[in-house]
Design a protein around this motif. Structure first.
Motif, short mmCIF file in Angstrom:
data_model
loop_
_atom_site.label_atom_id
_atom_site.label_comp_id
_atom_site.label_asym_id
_atom_site.label_seq_id
_atom_site.Cartn_x
_atom_site.Cartn_y
_atom_site.Cartn_z
N GLY A 77 0.83 -1.24 -0.21
CA GLY A 77 -0.07 0.05 -0.01
C GLY A 77 0.96 1.47 -0.14
O GLY A 77 0.56 2.09 -0.79
N GLU A 78 2.01 1.19 1.03
CA GLU A 78 2.90 2.42 0.87
C GLU A 78 3.44 2.58 -0.56
O GLU A 78 3.47 3.90 -1.06
N CYS A 79 3.95 1.53 -1.17
CA CYS A 79 4.70 1.57 -2.49
C CYS A 79 3.48 2.33 -3.29
O CYS A 79 3.78 3.37 -4.23
N HIS A 80 2.49 1.75 -3.46
CA HIS A 80 1.34 2.28 -4.55
C HIS A 80 1.18 3.70 -4.05
O HIS A 80 1.10 4.44 -5.17
N TRP A 81 1.07 4.21 -3.11
CA TRP A 81 0.85 5.51 -2.50
C TRP A 81 1.83 6.27 -3.19
O TRP A 81 1.91 7.56 -3.73
N TYR A 86 -3.37 5.72 -6.14
CA TYR A 86 -4.15 5.80 -4.71
C TYR A 86 -5.04 4.86 -4.66
O TYR A 86 -5.16 4.48 -3.57
N GLN A 88 -5.25 1.88 -5.73
CA GLN A 88 -4.64 0.40 -5.01
C GLN A 88 -3.89 0.35 -3.87
O GLN A 88 -4.18 -0.46 -2.99
N SER A 89 -3.65 1.58 -3.41
CA SER A 89 -2.68 1.80 -2.23
C SER A 89 -4.04 1.73 -0.86
O SER A 89 -3.73 1.07 -0.11
N ARG A 90 -5.15 2.61 -1.22
CA ARG A 90 -6.22 2.30 -0.28
C ARG A 90 -6.64 1.02 -0.22
O ARG A 90 -6.74 0.54 0.93
N HIS A 92 -5.11 -1.88 -0.39
CA HIS A 92 -3.82 -2.63 0.41
C HIS A 92 -3.90 -2.35 1.93
O HIS A 92 -3.95 -3.19 2.68
#
Length: 113
Positions: A77-81, A86, A88-90, A92
């Motif tokens: 999630g951090e990586c996608h952020w 955003y 995908q981040s959310r 995960h």
């Protein structure tokens, strides 16, 4: 000729212990690899480490290592952020948060938040 059930039982038990030990060793190795990947993420960034977090997430899921699975997903999630993904981040981060909550891991919940 009657089979020796005691010997057969001992062999079966030894095989199960060996399999269990092997799985535990794989999980321990993967957990160490997760820690190294987190260090690499902090030094080199999301692009380089996202594939490793995804691979480790699958491995932890296969080994039923729920805590490290949630840790890997949090970093996914951090990586996608950081990459600007955003949605995908959310996805995960919410999944990791729910896993940490279900596992009774308040530190993991706090870090995810």
């Amino acid at each position: 000729m009657r089979p020796n059930f005691t010997r057969l039982s001992l062999l079966l038990f030894a095989g199960l212990v060996a399999l269990s030990t092997c799985q535990a060793a794989n999980t321990g190795h993967a957990a160490t690899e997760l820690d190294r990947t987190i260090e690499l993420y902090r030094a080199e960034g999301a692009v380089k480490t996202l594939p490793d977090f995804e691979r480790l997430h699958v491995l932890f899921e296969q080994n039923d290592d729920r805590v490290n699975k949630a840790r890997a997903e949090r970093y996914m999630g951090e990586c996608h952020w950081r990459l600007g993904h955003y949605d995908q981040s959310r996805k995960h981060l919410e999944s990791a948060l729910a896993d940490f909550h279900q596992l009774g891991e308040p530190l993991g919940e706090g870090k995810t938040l």
